[in-house]
Design an enzyme around this catalytic site. Structure first.
Site, PDB file in Angstrom:
ATOM      1  N   ASN A 110       0.778  -1.264  -0.048  1.00 43.16           N
ATOM      2  CA  ASN A 110       0.049   0.012   0.076  1.00 43.16           C
ATOM      3  C   ASN A 110       0.854   1.299  -0.154  1.00 43.16           C
ATOM      4  O   ASN A 110       0.197   2.324   0.172  1.00 43.16           O
ATOM      5  CB  ASN A 110      -0.869   0.029   1.416  1.00 43.16           C
ATOM      6  CG  ASN A 110      -1.813  -1.196   1.128  1.00 43.16           C
ATOM      7  OD1 ASN A 110      -2.453  -1.590   0.397  1.00 43.16           O
ATOM      8  ND2 ASN A 110      -1.992  -1.748   2.538  1.00 43.16           N
TER       9      ASN A 110
ATOM     10  N   HIS B  99     -14.000  -1.843   5.509  1.00 44.06           N
ATOM     11  CA  HIS B  99     -12.952  -2.290   6.305  1.00 44.06           C
ATOM     12  C   HIS B  99     -13.140  -2.751   7.602  1.00 44.06           C
ATOM     13  O   HIS B  99     -14.051  -2.543   8.475  1.00 44.06           O
ATOM     14  CB  HIS B  99     -11.865  -1.303   6.503  1.00 44.06           C
ATOM     15  CG  HIS B  99     -10.273  -1.768   6.935  1.00 44.06           C
ATOM     16  ND1 HIS B  99      -9.994  -1.931   8.231  1.00 44.06           N
ATOM     17  CD2 HIS B  99      -9.502  -2.196   6.024  1.00 44.06           C
ATOM     18  CE1 HIS B  99      -8.861  -2.344   8.349  1.00 44.06           C
ATOM     19  NE2 HIS B  99      -8.505  -2.600   7.123  1.00 44.06           N
TER      20      HIS B  99
ATOM     21  N   GLU C  76     -15.960   3.965   3.070  1.00 43.31           N
ATOM     22  CA  GLU C  76     -14.584   4.227   2.627  1.00 43.31           C
ATOM     23  C   GLU C  76     -14.735   5.176   1.267  1.00 43.31           C
ATOM     24  O   GLU C  76     -15.786   5.076   0.905  1.00 43.31           O
ATOM     25  CB  GLU C  76     -14.072   2.736   2.400  1.00 43.31           C
ATOM     26  CG  GLU C  76     -13.605   1.948   3.461  1.00 43.31           C
ATOM     27  CD  GLU C  76     -13.038   0.621   3.123  1.00 43.31           C
ATOM     28  OE1 GLU C  76     -12.342   0.536   2.143  1.00 43.31           O
ATOM     29  OE2 GLU C  76     -13.269  -0.205   4.002  1.00 43.31           O
TER      30      GLU C  76
ATOM     31  N   SER D 128     -10.889  -0.890   0.115  1.00 45.73           N
ATOM     32  CA  SER D 128      -9.505  -1.399   0.274  1.00 45.73           C
ATOM     33  C   SER D 128      -9.436  -2.758  -0.702  1.00 45.73           C
ATOM     34  O   SER D 128      -8.200  -3.187  -0.853  1.00 45.73           O
ATOM     35  CB  SER D 128      -9.292  -1.794   1.791  1.00 45.73           C
ATOM     36  OG  SER D 128      -9.935  -2.866   2.201  1.00 45.73           O
TER      37      SER D 128
ATOM     38  N   ASP E  70     -13.627   6.881   5.572  1.00 47.97           N
ATOM     39  CA  ASP E  70     -12.246   6.396   5.753  1.00 47.97           C
ATOM     40  C   ASP E  70     -11.462   6.570   4.355  1.00 47.97           C
ATOM     41  O   ASP E  70     -11.846   5.759   3.411  1.00 47.97           O
ATOM     42  CB  ASP E  70     -12.425   4.761   5.971  1.00 47.97           C
ATOM     43  CG  ASP E  70     -11.173   4.239   6.193  1.00 47.97           C
ATOM     44  OD1 ASP E  70     -10.122   5.026   5.926  1.00 47.97           O
ATOM     45  OD2 ASP E  70     -10.968   3.089   6.794  1.00 47.97           O
TER      46      ASP E  70
ATOM     47  N   HIS F 294      -7.313   4.756   1.337  1.00 45.76           N
ATOM     48  CA  HIS F 294      -6.850   4.460   0.138  1.00 45.76           C
ATOM     49  C   HIS F 294      -6.861   5.798  -1.122  1.00 45.76           C
ATOM     50  O   HIS F 294      -6.536   5.697  -1.819  1.00 45.76           O
ATOM     51  CB  HIS F 294      -7.323   3.156  -0.790  1.00 45.76           C
ATOM     52  CG  HIS F 294      -7.031   2.074   0.157  1.00 45.76           C
ATOM     53  ND1 HIS F 294      -5.703   1.324   0.226  1.00 45.76           N
ATOM     54  CD2 HIS F 294      -8.086   1.244   1.101  1.00 45.76           C
ATOM     55  CE1 HIS F 294      -5.811   0.439   1.058  1.00 45.76           C
ATOM     56  NE2 HIS F 294      -6.926   0.342   1.874  1.00 45.76           N
TER      57      HIS F 294
ATOM     58  N   LYS G 257      -0.201   4.372   4.121  1.00 42.39           N
ATOM     59  CA  LYS G 257      -0.217   4.068   2.839  1.00 42.39           C
ATOM     60  C   LYS G 257       0.449   4.944   2.023  1.00 42.39           C
ATOM     61  O   LYS G 257       1.650   4.869   1.988  1.00 42.39           O
ATOM     62  CB  LYS G 257      -1.733   3.612   2.614  1.00 42.39           C
ATOM     63  CG  LYS G 257      -2.149   2.494   3.180  1.00 42.39           C
ATOM     64  CD  LYS G 257      -3.581   1.934   3.531  1.00 42.39           C
ATOM     65  CE  LYS G 257      -3.543   0.625   4.151  1.00 42.39           C
ATOM     66  NZ  LYS G 257      -4.912   0.471   4.722  1.00 42.39           N
TER      67      LYS G 257
HETATM   68  C1  LIG Z   1      -5.340  -0.247   5.896  1.00 48.62           C
HETATM   69  C2  LIG Z   1      -6.830   0.362   6.328  1.00 48.62           C
HETATM   70  C3  LIG Z   1      -7.118   0.739   7.861  1.00 48.62           C
HETATM   71  C4  LIG Z   1      -6.272   0.584   8.655  1.00 48.62           C
HETATM   72  O1  LIG Z   1      -5.263   1.473   8.819  1.00 48.62           O
HETATM   73  P1  LIG Z   1      -3.761   1.149   9.598  1.00 48.62           P
HETATM   74  O2  LIG Z   1      -3.283   2.232   9.595  1.00 48.62           O
HETATM   75  O3  LIG Z   1      -3.296   0.220   8.906  1.00 48.62           O
HETATM   76  O4  LIG Z   1      -4.433   0.402  10.880  1.00 48.62           O
HETATM   77  C5  LIG Z   1      -8.412   1.302   7.697  1.00 48.62           C
HETATM   78  N1  LIG Z   1      -9.197   1.340   6.615  1.00 48.62           N
HETATM   79  C6  LIG Z   1      -8.831   0.903   5.638  1.00 48.62           C
HETATM   80  C7  LIG Z   1     -10.020   1.160   4.440  1.00 48.62           C
HETATM   81  C8  LIG Z   1      -7.679   0.327   5.438  1.00 48.62           C
HETATM   82  O5  LIG Z   1      -7.408  -0.255   4.045  1.00 48.62           O
END
Ligand SMILES: *Cc1c(COP(=O)(O)O)cnc(C)c1O
Length: 398
Positions: free
Chosen positions: A48, A134, A183, A187, A212, A215, A246
């Site tokens: 990522n 997620h 999101e 993801s 969220d 990505h 990421k």
């Molecule tokens: C990776 C991810 C997270 C978690 O983030 P981290 O910093 O890895 O704990 C949360 N939401 C989504 C959509 C993700 O892909």
């Protein structure tokens, strides 16, 4: 063998039989398009680290300087004595980058979701989630004690039905607090949420919206703030979430929005309050990642990333309205996905099989991700490995 171990052995065995067993592979190199596992070099198509920042000198140096100046550890939680300068610098940089009043950082995106949803919603409230959200959003929604409602992936009409039902439940005068959660870029599928339509609906029905952007941040929008900026809805999202692990190339998570939201989370987000602050190096690396993303060099990386995505044949990566670096190569059956991943490994290509419970049963896939650090030669190697094993992805049947 203890009775616990005996019990756990049986559970592990059934995971194996279902093709759901997972194991760690020790990577002995730094992160990058080539990683070393068990003394062998692999083309890494699963990271990522979209802009290739995890090993960027500016981030490494920022981390090293912060460690030299502030030490290796953070000492305590932020509210005890661990709220050191690098955390404040990071949050200032984040708020400015996102164009919001304030930001608060967490040790991970997972902790950010748990802290924020748990602080905002509780018994008597309603959390409405996209079905493909997620795990951290699902866990947070389950743990917070609110009623949990789920709408089909990206199904705006389904969301509207739930909003209407929930608003009618209490009768007149007893409108519940409703938090809609999605999101931006999903993801495991790489598609995007209809944020404009969702924002419209939550306004019509008096709900709040949390998005969220794990990505999306760093990749989309004129200022690279995320998909919400690209779609012109940033101002309508009460709770913006993301990760620092990421596109930003470091680790940690954040929530941003109004000053009041951040002030409240400092008081009520349990994963923030009851957890040791991230180490100084981590905060400083994340802040350097944010600066890099905003720089001309960041722009060049983004162009390279999208050029890499565009270079994949449509057979593997069907064109999308909004380009994405997450390209699910669907296999379906869990064991078959594990076997496909093993065949690719034999050819020096590393793409782990993603299975239940990360994705629904029967939709196992190789989650291919490209980064700005991949070269044309890397992409050729990927394609010839896929050709050599006769791979062609299933079409999604949702
Ligand atoms: C990776 C991810 C997270 C978690 O983030 P981290 O910093 O890895 O704990 C949360 N939401 C989504 C959509 C993700 O892909």
């Amino acid at each position: 063998m203890s009775s616990l171990d005996h019990d756990l052995r049986q559970r592990l065995e059934s995971l194996r039989q279902e093709g759901l067993y997972r194991e760690l592979r020790c990577v002995s190199s730094a992160q990058g398009p080539r990683i070393e596992i068990g003394g062998r070099s692999f083309l890494n198509c699963s990271s990522n680290d979209y802009l290739g920042l995890a090993c960027e000198p500016a981030l490494r140096e920022a981390a090293a300087e912060a460690a030299a100046r502030y030490g290796a550890g953070a000492g305590s939680s932020r509210l005890i004595c661990g709220s050191i300068q690098p955390h404040h610098d990071l949050e200032d940089a984040l708020a400015a980058f996102k164009g919001v009043e304030a930001a608060i950082s967490f040790s991970s995106g997972y902790a950010a979701a748990l802290g924020a949803i748990g602080a905002i919603a509780g018994h008597g409230d309603v959390v409405i989630l996209d079905k493909l959200s997620h795990a951290c959003l699902i866990d947070a929604a389950k743990l917070c004690g609110a009623r949990l409602r789920v709408f089909k992936h990206n199904d705006v009409a389904g969301l509207e039905r739930i909003l209407r039902q929930e608003n009618q439940r209490g009768g007149a005068g007893a409108r519940p607090r409703i938090l809609v959660v999605t999101e931006s870029i999903f993801s495991m599928d790489g598609d995007h949420a209809p944020l404009r339509e969702i924002a419209e609906l939550k306004d019509q029905h008096g709900a709040w919206l949390m998005v969220d952007e794990a990505h999306g941040t760093g990749l989309y929008g004129a200022n690279r703030r995320g998909l919400a900026e690209e779609l012109g809805v940033s101002d309508r999202i009460e709770v913006q979430m993301g990760t620092l692990g990421k596109a930003f190339g470091a680790a940690g998570g954040y929530i941003c929005g109004s000053r009041t939201l951040v002030e409240y989370l400092v008081n009520r987000a349990r994963s923030f309050i009851f957890s040791t602050a991230p180490v100084p190096a981590s905060a400083a690396a994340a802040a350097a990642g944010i600066r890099f993303v905003q720089s001309g060099a960041g722009e060049i990386r983004r162009k390279q990333l999208w050029a890499n995505v565009a270079a994949l044949p449509a057979r593997l990566a069907p064109p999308r309205a909004i380009p994405g670096a997450i390209i699910p190569l669907r296999v379906g059956d869990e064991s078959a996905a594990v076997e496909t991943a093993a065949l690719l490994r034999e050819r020096g290509v590393f793409i782990p099989a993603v299975r239940y419970p990360t994705v629904p049963r029967g939709t196992a896939r190789l989650r291919l991700t490209l980064t700005a650090a991949h070269t044309a030669e890397d992409l050729r190697q990927l394609q010839s490995a896929l050709d050599a094993i006769g791979f062609s992805p299933q079409l999604p049947n949702r």
